[in-house]
Enzyme design. Structure first.
Site, mmCIF file in Angstrom:
data_model
loop_
_atom_site.group_PDB
_atom_site.id
_atom_site.type_symbol
_atom_site.label_atom_id
_atom_site.label_comp_id
_atom_site.label_asym_id
_atom_site.label_seq_id
_atom_site.Cartn_x
_atom_site.Cartn_y
_atom_site.Cartn_z
ATOM 1 N N LYS A 66 53.644 33.504 82.808
ATOM 2 C CA LYS A 66 55.007 33.163 83.456
ATOM 3 C C LYS A 66 56.066 34.440 83.545
ATOM 4 O O LYS A 66 56.559 34.496 84.642
ATOM 5 C CB LYS A 66 55.658 32.141 82.253
ATOM 6 C CG LYS A 66 57.023 32.014 82.286
ATOM 7 C CD LYS A 66 57.664 30.966 83.338
ATOM 8 C CE LYS A 66 59.004 31.165 83.896
ATOM 9 N NZ LYS A 66 59.276 30.376 84.869
ATOM 10 N N CYS A 95 66.237 33.962 85.305
ATOM 11 C CA CYS A 95 64.710 33.983 85.162
ATOM 12 C C CYS A 95 64.382 35.419 85.639
ATOM 13 O O CYS A 95 63.901 36.176 84.809
ATOM 14 C CB CYS A 95 63.927 32.856 85.880
ATOM 15 S SG CYS A 95 63.884 31.199 84.854
HETATM 16 N N1 NAD Z 1 66.255 26.545 83.794
HETATM 17 C C1 NAD Z 1 65.308 26.667 84.349
HETATM 18 O O1 NAD Z 1 65.412 26.420 85.798
HETATM 19 C C2 NAD Z 1 63.933 27.367 83.775
HETATM 20 C C3 NAD Z 1 62.923 27.375 84.485
HETATM 21 C C4 NAD Z 1 61.723 27.736 83.897
HETATM 22 C C5 NAD Z 1 61.772 28.228 82.489
HETATM 23 N N2 NAD Z 1 63.091 27.905 81.735
HETATM 24 C C6 NAD Z 1 63.025 28.294 80.269
HETATM 25 O O2 NAD Z 1 63.296 27.109 79.557
HETATM 26 C C7 NAD Z 1 63.820 27.706 78.287
HETATM 27 C C8 NAD Z 1 65.231 26.647 78.253
HETATM 28 O O3 NAD Z 1 65.996 26.878 79.240
HETATM 29 P P1 NAD Z 1 67.166 25.928 80.007
HETATM 30 O O4 NAD Z 1 67.536 26.283 81.190
HETATM 31 O O5 NAD Z 1 66.576 24.512 79.804
HETATM 32 O O6 NAD Z 1 68.312 26.263 78.843
HETATM 33 P P2 NAD Z 1 69.618 25.467 78.830
HETATM 34 O O7 NAD Z 1 70.531 26.328 78.044
HETATM 35 O O8 NAD Z 1 69.931 24.677 79.734
HETATM 36 O O9 NAD Z 1 69.297 24.327 77.597
HETATM 37 C C9 NAD Z 1 68.713 24.941 76.272
HETATM 38 C C10 NAD Z 1 69.455 23.832 75.136
HETATM 39 O O10 NAD Z 1 69.005 24.120 73.828
HETATM 40 C C11 NAD Z 1 69.931 23.758 72.913
HETATM 41 N N3 NAD Z 1 69.472 24.712 71.730
HETATM 42 C C12 NAD Z 1 69.840 25.945 71.507
HETATM 43 N N4 NAD Z 1 69.225 26.271 70.001
HETATM 44 C C13 NAD Z 1 68.703 25.049 69.652
HETATM 45 C C14 NAD Z 1 68.058 24.574 68.507
HETATM 46 N N5 NAD Z 1 67.854 25.490 67.612
HETATM 47 N N6 NAD Z 1 67.901 23.290 68.245
HETATM 48 C C15 NAD Z 1 67.925 22.403 69.306
HETATM 49 N N7 NAD Z 1 68.526 22.621 70.633
HETATM 50 C C16 NAD Z 1 68.914 23.941 70.772
HETATM 51 C C17 NAD Z 1 71.080 24.306 73.516
HETATM 52 O O11 NAD Z 1 72.231 23.721 73.079
HETATM 53 C C18 NAD Z 1 70.928 23.904 74.987
HETATM 54 O O12 NAD Z 1 71.494 22.420 75.161
HETATM 55 C C19 NAD Z 1 64.518 28.989 78.393
HETATM 56 O O13 NAD Z 1 63.326 29.547 77.791
HETATM 57 C C20 NAD Z 1 64.262 29.267 80.020
HETATM 58 O O14 NAD Z 1 63.999 30.648 80.292
HETATM 59 C C21 NAD Z 1 63.960 27.688 82.561
#
Ligand code: NAD
Length: 397
Positions: A201, A255
């Site tokens: 990734k 990202c």
């Molecule tokens: N958004 C994208 O396009 C994308 C694509 C690929 C990978 N990712 C990866 O996926 C992961 C999540 O990204 P995202 O965009 O969904 O983030 P985001 O910020 O949209 O969502 C994360 C959620 O997790 C919650 N959270 C934080 N700590 C927590 C805990 N201890 N217990 C329960 N909930 C908790 C937050 O309140 C939030 O609602 C990251 O590592 C990101 O790099 C994201």
């Protein structure tokens, strides 16, 4: 495998939870933000993503998706919490570790624990250590990493269609986890170990960053040599084995501008090219600021009054409203803070708390200098006369 507990209900966790609930799994969604939990339990969504509202509404109505502040017992636990960095680009896996501690009391023999968050190499191993410290017999469960590579705007489709990489901390974990993904993914489910999956990734996003850095460096060199970089790239790309990407105002989003640092932090001196690429892309943004300041100063010297500068676009890439890590927003903010007379334009956003957003035709009329920062469709065929134009994103080419 019937019950799924998804921890973190953001851009990745909520679409995953809603998709699984629509595939007849019983899904518990967990988030630490009460308003997120309440919104989802009302069948509504707190993020912008096409089709997600329909999936969540149907999932909640059928009783298959329930959100909560606390985890519940499940067959599969999916962790999809943020992985940002601390000061100095040090990876921050605190959210992953606290989510791991939160699920530990609910884990039973035979369960699968999957880390979906983009993570530094070794994080999945850390999860197993934390679970062990918290009383889980890790020899009786399956722990894996399965990175997410969906494109915002197309998440519901790509969650199903994309190929997935699954890497367990044991071969059994890899097999069990792959079996789970095969139940709802149409793309190929590719099996490896946890570290390789983590690095894959980070590699994908670093590949993009390094290649964009090459284009950005060319744009700075071409400016120095008095060459049109867009024409140059078009010509060079006619070579059958050359495919140069497009330069821009820098690299944004949460990202590509973030993940390469996870490699650099762990790799030290061995990550020379990846580190330099990050630096080149960050420098490009500062270079753009200097170019705009010089143009504004020139105008002031020639016209004995301050220039009005239209900054066209604030998002981190074309045709979206996402401002995360956006170089265009950084540039606009920076110029405003240096007291330049800025007309900020972003056709995908109606209102912004920090400064006024101006409709693009109005801004064009008022501006002395027009600066294109993001190649939004709206900017492509605008007629501009008697204004100085700086195009950093090739939208006029
Ligand atoms: N958004 C994208 O396009 C994308 C694509 C690929 C990978 N990712 C990866 O996926 C992961 C999540 O990204 P995202 O965009 O969904 O983030 P985001 O910020 O949209 O969502 C994360 C959620 O997790 C919650 N959270 C934080 N700590 C927590 C805990 N201890 N217990 C329960 N909930 C908790 C937050 O309140 C939030 O609602 C990251 O590592 C990101 O790099 C994201």
């Amino acid at each position: 495998m019937k019950k799924i507990c998804v921890v973190g209900l953001g851009y990745i966790g909520l679409p995953t939870a809603a998709l699984l609930a629509n595939r007849n799994y019983e899904v518990y969604g967990v988030d630490v933000v009460p308003s997120v939990v309440d919104t989802i339990n009302e069948g509504k969504i707190h993020i912008v993503e096409p089709e997600l509202d329909t999936f969540v509404k149907a999932a909640v109505k059928s009783g298959k998706l329930k959100a909560s502040l606390k985890p519940a017992k499940a067959d599969v636990f999916i962790i999809a919490v943020p992985t940002p960095f601390h000061e100095g680009y040090v990876p921050n896996i605190d959210y992953v570790l606290s989510a791991t501690k939160a699920i530990a009391p609910y884990i039973e023999e035979g369960n699968i624990v999957i880390l979906e968050s983009t993570s530094p190499v070794g994080t999945t191993d850390k999860i197993s250590e934390v679970l062990k410290e918290n009383g889980v017999d890790i020899s009786k469960i399956y722990i894996s990493h399965c990175p997410e590579r969906v494109l915002p705007g197309q998440i519901m489709r790509e969650l199903v269609e994309n190929d997935r990489i699954v890497g367990g901390i044991t071969p059994e974990a890899t097999n069990k986890t792959a079996e789970f993904y095969k139940s709802f993914v149409q793309g190929e489910v590719l099996q490896t170990d946890a570290k390789t999956a983590e690095m894959a990734k980070l590699t994908e996003n670093s590949f993009r960053d390094v290649n964009i850095a090459f284009a950005n460096e060319l744009s700075i060199l071409c400016d120095k040599f008095g060459i049109d970089v867009w024409e140059l790239i078009k010509l060079a790309n006619r070579h059958p084995r050359v495919n140069i990407l497009q330069p821009g105002a820098g690299v944004g989003g949460h990202c590509i501008a973030v993940d390469p640092w996870f490699i650099v932090h762990a790799g030290g001196d061995a990550a020379k090219l990846i580190k330099t690429s990050r630096e080149v892309n960050t420098y490009k943004t500062e270079w753009v600021i200097e170019k705009i300041k010089n143009e504004a100063l020139n105008f002031e010297l020639n016209n004995k009054r301050k220039a009005k500068v239209a900054c066209m676009g604030l998002a981190f890439k074309p045709n979206i409203d996402d401002l995360r890590e956006s170089p265009a927003l950084y540039i606009t903010r920076n110029l405003i803070s240096q007291n330049l007379d800025i007309l900020a334009v972003e056709p995908n956003i109606e209102q912004f708390d920090e400064f006024e957003i101006i409709e693009y035709n109005k801004a064009l009329k008022e501006a002395d200098v027009v600066v294109f920062l993001v190649a939004h469709n709206e900017f492509k065929d605008l007629e501009i006369q008697d204004k100085k134009v700086l195009d950093f994103c090739g939208v006029r080419k």
